[in-house]
Design an enzyme around this catalytic site. Structure first.
Site, PDB file in Angstrom:
ATOM      1  N   GLN A  37       0.652  -1.310   0.399  1.00 50.28           N
ATOM      2  CA  GLN A  37       0.115   0.180   0.203  1.00 50.28           C
ATOM      3  C   GLN A  37       0.949   1.422  -0.317  1.00 50.28           C
ATOM      4  OE1 GLN A  37      -3.295   0.182  -0.389  1.00 50.28           O
ATOM      5  NE2 GLN A  37      -3.482   2.250  -0.677  1.00 50.28           N
ATOM      6  N   HIS A  39       3.366   1.794  -1.744  1.00 53.01           N
ATOM      7  CA  HIS A  39       3.630   2.027  -3.146  1.00 53.01           C
ATOM      8  C   HIS A  39       2.472   2.216  -3.835  1.00 53.01           C
ATOM      9  CE1 HIS A  39       6.447  -1.284  -2.592  1.00 53.01           C
ATOM     10  NE2 HIS A  39       7.534  -0.436  -2.850  1.00 53.01           N
ATOM     11  N   GLY A 149       8.517   8.035  -1.625  1.00 50.54           N
ATOM     12  CA  GLY A 149       8.238   8.018  -0.259  1.00 50.54           C
ATOM     13  C   GLY A 149       9.340   8.263   0.914  1.00 50.54           C
TER      14      GLY A 149
END
Length: 285
Positions: A37, A39, A149
């Site tokens: 999740q 990514h 991220g």
């Protein structure tokens, strides 16, 4: 519908040219697969900003300093494509090693400064491999934006430095870390944890958050970091590789959070290495 899978740079560039002729903007989300999740949250960010989204899937051998880690890294292309289907990603670019690094390939992109210490200290060559492959992917896709991220915070700053230094015309978007309900940062490595290790693992985030609150109030970093290290060992971590306070933009080591900072940690549970980081915003200067 699963995304269209492309294998060659020529196919990819031809597709992007078609989008460009239609006046559409393009985003890229670079991954090594084994999607979770975290990514997919990057994909959501990309979809909200542009008309076309490329997800890349390439297990990059140049950023592994441990051959066994490379050999055992999960390759789950079919599952990854299925996970992307609900997001209506336009292209999954999944080149071979031969396509990315031809027989005469001899170029390396190396970043100093932000790559020093932290993960760079114990993974020689890792960030050279990251900088090289990301440079190639950004140039191959010709994207307007790229989403990374914040969990891999040092990597994010390495990528930003590459883009600025090499004048690559792209905006790098840093996206917040996605966490489980118990605060453990999502990672492809989490599946390697035993049930007992999984119980212990969220303590890395809890320790960072508690320590960040102390540091934000102006406390000297040394005792806070030593207490944090002891807390992780007491919680059951086998080894604390590092826990450090760094400048949020330069990753310069700090003794006090007298400017926006980041608290970063890497620790081991058995054979699994977990990393995490949290912001430290000083309440006084």
């Amino acid at each position: 519908m699963n995304p269209n899978i492309l294998r060659t740079v020529a196919e990819l560039r031809d597709r992007v040219r078609t989008w460009r002729r239609a006046g559409e903007r393009v985003a890229v989300v670079p991954t090594m697969g084994a999607l979770h999740q975290g990514h997919l949250s990057l994909v959501e960010t990309a979809k909200a900003r542009v008309e076309r989204v490329i997800v890349t899937l390439f297990v990059n051998p140049k950023q592994f300093n441990n051959p066994s880690d490379l050999a055992t890294y999960p390759r789950t292309e079919a599952d990854d494509a299925a996970k992307l289907a609900p997001y209506e990603v336009d292209v999954l670019f999944a080149p071979s090693v031969e396509e990315m690094y031809g027989p005469r390939f001899s170029t390396s992109v190396s970043v100093t400064g932000v790559s020093d210490g932290l993960c760079g200290a114990n993974r020689p060559g890792h960030f050279d491999g990251v900088a090289t492959v990301v440079s190639k992917l950004l140039l191959q896709t010709g994207a307007d934006i790229a989403c990374f991220g914040e969990k891999d915070y040092q990597q994010l700053l390495v990528v930003r430095r590459v883009v600025e230094d090499l004048n690559i015309p792209i905006e790098i978007i840093g996206c917040p870390t996605v966490r489980e309900a118990d605060n453990l940062a999502l990672s492809s490595r989490n599946v390697r944890l035993t049930a007992e290790q999984r119980r212990i693992a969220p303590e890395i985030a809890d320790v960072l958050l508690r320590s960040a609150a102390h540091l934000a109030s102006g406390m000297n970093a040394d005792p806070v970091l030593e207490a944090a290290r002891s807390s992780l060992v007491s919680a059951g971590f086998d080894r604390v590789e590092y826990i450090e306070l760094r400048d949020a933009e330069t990753l310069e080591p700090l003794h006090r959070a007298d400017r926006p900072a980041r608290l970063l940690a890497a620790a081991w549970l058995g054979e699994t290495r977990l990393i995490d980081n949290v912001p430290v915003v000083p309440t006084e200067t």
